[in-house]
Design a protein around this motif. Sequence first.
Motif, PDB file in Angstrom:
ATOM      1  N   TRP A  77       0.837  -1.200   0.000  1.00  0.00           N
ATOM      2  CA  TRP A  77       0.000   0.000   0.000  1.00  0.00           C
ATOM      3  C   TRP A  77       0.878   1.258   0.000  1.00  0.00           C
ATOM      4  CZ3 TRP A  77      -4.547   1.699  -1.181  1.00  0.00           C
ATOM      5  CH2 TRP A  77      -4.986   2.920  -0.690  1.00  0.00           C
ATOM      6  N   TYR A 158      -8.272   3.455   1.219  1.00  0.00           N
ATOM      7  CA  TYR A 158      -7.934   4.874   1.416  1.00  0.00           C
ATOM      8  C   TYR A 158      -8.732   5.452   2.580  1.00  0.00           C
ATOM      9  CZ  TYR A 158      -7.856   9.922   0.417  1.00  0.00           C
ATOM     10  OH  TYR A 158      -7.737  11.290   0.510  1.00  0.00           O
ATOM     11  N   ASN A 162      -7.163   6.822   6.117  1.00  0.00           N
ATOM     12  CA  ASN A 162      -7.250   8.265   6.362  1.00  0.00           C
ATOM     13  C   ASN A 162      -8.452   8.665   7.218  1.00  0.00           C
ATOM     14  OD1 ASN A 162      -5.029   9.500   4.472  1.00  0.00           O
ATOM     15  ND2 ASN A 162      -6.060   7.944   3.246  1.00  0.00           N
ATOM     16  N   TYR A 201     -10.271  11.178  -8.778  1.00  0.00           N
ATOM     17  CA  TYR A 201      -9.371  10.356  -7.963  1.00  0.00           C
ATOM     18  C   TYR A 201      -8.650   9.354  -8.848  1.00  0.00           C
ATOM     19  CZ  TYR A 201     -10.501  11.697  -3.139  1.00  0.00           C
ATOM     20  OH  TYR A 201     -10.606  12.367  -1.952  1.00  0.00           O
ATOM     21  N   ALA A 203      -6.744   5.401  -8.672  1.00  0.00           N
ATOM     22  CA  ALA A 203      -6.574   4.164  -7.908  1.00  0.00           C
ATOM     23  C   ALA A 203      -5.693   3.210  -8.696  1.00  0.00           C
ATOM     24  CB  ALA A 203      -7.922   3.513  -7.627  1.00  0.00           C
ATOM     25  N   CYS A 219      -4.457   4.995  -3.628  1.00  0.00           N
ATOM     26  CA  CYS A 219      -5.659   5.759  -3.976  1.00  0.00           C
ATOM     27  C   CYS A 219      -5.418   7.171  -3.491  1.00  0.00           C
ATOM     28  CB  CYS A 219      -6.893   5.148  -3.303  1.00  0.00           C
ATOM     29  SG  CYS A 219      -8.446   5.979  -3.744  1.00  0.00           S
ATOM     30  N   ARG A 220      -5.801   8.160  -4.305  1.00  0.00           N
ATOM     31  CA  ARG A 220      -5.523   9.560  -3.965  1.00  0.00           C
ATOM     32  C   ARG A 220      -6.307  10.484  -4.885  1.00  0.00           C
ATOM     33  NH1 ARG A 220       0.337   8.461  -6.592  1.00  0.00           N
ATOM     34  NH2 ARG A 220      -0.271   8.657  -8.776  1.00  0.00           N
TER      35      ARG A 220
END
Length: 252
Positions: A77, A158, A162, A201, A203, A219-220
Amino acid sequence: MATNLSDGDMTDGEKSSERETTESTEASSEDNGSIQKKRKIDADSVDLSEDEEEEKEEEEEEEKDEDEDSCENDQLWGFDSFDETDYESEQSDDDVDFEWNRYLCHLYNSRGFKVDSEIVPDRSFHGCRPFDFDKKFMHNISGREYMDNMAKLALSKYNQHNQTDVMFDHVVRAVVKMCSGIKSYVTFMAKESPQGDLIEYQAKTDWKVWQRNAHAILCRPALAMKPIPARYLPNPLPTEERCETIFKSSLV
């Protein structure tokens, strides 16, 4: 000489005393048996409870070990193979070199998330290609369903890491590398709140043919694509000389 008395020879008091003694002894034996039985039941219950707890812990440990063992180094990850990398190439007039350099420039500058079909080399290779949602994918799942699942898989991890609640909306595009499995670069839209705006986003997931499940890698919110040199654009921007020629021809 001692004489043994029969029941008929005993007095009423002696008979009563013997009955009480016998009943007391029998009651005591019954109580002891009941206590021992209860203790055995309690012990069995404790043993059963401990066995169930140990079995549960073993199952959880096996699942954890299976997940960790199946996750390989390039599937950890947060791992992005394009971190701190730039593609630099010397200009070449050779068509093959130009085609390959243009492809790699798009791949690196987009971190794998934007590879258009027109810049993919014609030759056969196991690189990243744009994913065609209309083509047949697997016998039990469509291509769109698969990419939806990959985006949701990465987004779930994600949110977990977070402590957020970003909500998946829809996939925009996907790039895949199909070699001993499927590595997916998925661009999708999501909402960071129920009434919020859609945000782009990214991924990245990977599944290898010897693995049971796919693994979410990152993922961001989408990163901006690095600028592409003009010579590597699908339709190169006109040079100053061409612009002047086009301008003059428009005046005629």
